[in-house]
Motif scaffolding. Structure first.
Motif, PDB file in Angstrom:
ATOM      1  N   GLU A 177      39.089 -41.052 -27.838  1.00 21.31           N
ATOM      2  CA  GLU A 177      39.171 -40.478 -29.181  1.00 21.31           C
ATOM      3  C   GLU A 177      38.269 -41.204 -30.167  1.00 21.31           C
ATOM      4  OE1 GLU A 177      42.724 -39.000 -32.192  1.00 21.31           O
ATOM      5  OE2 GLU A 177      43.078 -39.313 -30.053  1.00 21.31           O
ATOM      6  N   THR A 186      39.357 -34.762 -35.644  1.00 24.98           N
ATOM      7  CA  THR A 186      40.367 -35.036 -34.618  1.00 24.98           C
ATOM      8  C   THR A 186      40.113 -34.111 -33.433  1.00 24.98           C
ATOM      9  OG1 THR A 186      41.994 -35.666 -36.287  1.00 24.98           O
ATOM     10  CG2 THR A 186      42.813 -35.118 -34.083  1.00 24.98           C
ATOM     11  N   LYS A 209      37.963 -33.536 -25.522  1.00 26.23           N
ATOM     12  CA  LYS A 209      37.919 -34.830 -24.837  1.00 26.23           C
ATOM     13  C   LYS A 209      37.692 -34.717 -23.328  1.00 26.23           C
ATOM     14  CE  LYS A 209      41.890 -36.164 -26.642  1.00 26.23           C
ATOM     15  NZ  LYS A 209      43.056 -37.037 -26.946  1.00 26.23           N
TER      16      LYS A 209
END
Length: 245
Positions: free
Chosen positions: A106, A117, A123
């Motif tokens: 992250e 975010t 990811k």
């Protein structure tokens, strides 16, 4: 390992456990295919498994991209040219399939000029690869002992990635991970020729080391969280092949 050992024993045990023991382990074994490797050229095929990885070098120190490997499969042909009694030249073209998951920390997204975010899909990048692999190898053979002959091998190879996405105009913003289609490698390994009554069974293991950076950077984005901090990304792989001649 247990499955490999069982497969080995079943393959070699053509006429029962008694003949196998006599031909492989007795003091005076039955010599199988005594003149087979005296041929100038012979052919075969192989089946096997692979485990592909990436060696990633970074521009700045930070958290590493985690690479989740999986076991892929290989299938191909073997052409063996005898150069002299203990050296041969091998060409082993094959089809290799594998998958790697790249898991981005992250922190890669929080340090951007415009941080955000990330979602779980941001990811994760799934890298499915279908390779046409073209290795040219030198095989150095030891003295034959009964029906067993170990060897080492090494050489160079070039690989075409049919799933590289190199021609795509989309990049990681559109969840499209791209690598270069052609890569060059060097390879090192060892194996053993086991002579049965009708064929040679040749299990081998070798490492493959990519020489060139494969990553295609995201379009006009030096700060891309997926490619911006990567200095180079090179293939590393292990092959376990079972050849039959």
């Amino acid at each position: 390992m247990k499955k490999i050992v069982i497969f080995l024993i079943l393959t070699l045990n053509i006429k029962g456990h008694a003949q196998f023991a006599k031909s492989m382990f007795s003091k005076d074994p039955i010599i199988n295919l005594e003149n087979f490797q005296k041929q100038r050229v012979y052919f075969g095929f192989y089946l096997g498994f692979n485990s592909y990885d990436f060696k990633i070098d970074y521009k700045t120190v930070g958290e590493d991209i985690l690479i989740k490997k999986s076991t892929g499969f290989n299938v191909g042909l073997v052409a063996d040219l005898k150069l002299q009694e203990y050296v041969s030249l091998r060409f082993e073209p094959g089809l290799y399939y594998t998958k790697r998951d790249l898991q981005y920390p992250e922190s890669y997204f929080s340090t951007l000029p415009n941080p955000f975010t990330p979602t779980s899909s941001d990811k994760l990048r799934e890298v499915n690869s279908t390779y046409l692999h073209f290795p040219l190898l030198l095989k150095f053979l030891a003295l034959r002992t009964g029906n067993v002959r170990p060897y080492i091998l090494g050489g160079v190879s070039t690989t075409l990635n049919l799933s590289s996405n190199s021609k795509s105009q989309d990049d990681n913003v559109e969840e499209r991970f791209r690598v270069k289609p052609w890569t060059q490698n060097y390879e090192l390994g060892f194996g053993i020729d086991i002579f049965s009554e009708y064929f040679i069974f040749s299990p081998s293991i070798r490492g493959v080391f990519g020489l060139n950076d494969e990553l295609i950077r995201d379009n006009d984005d030096l700060n891309s969280p997926w490619t911006g901090n990567v200095e180079s990304m090179k293939t590393r792989a292990v092959f376990i092949n079972f050849a039959f001649h």
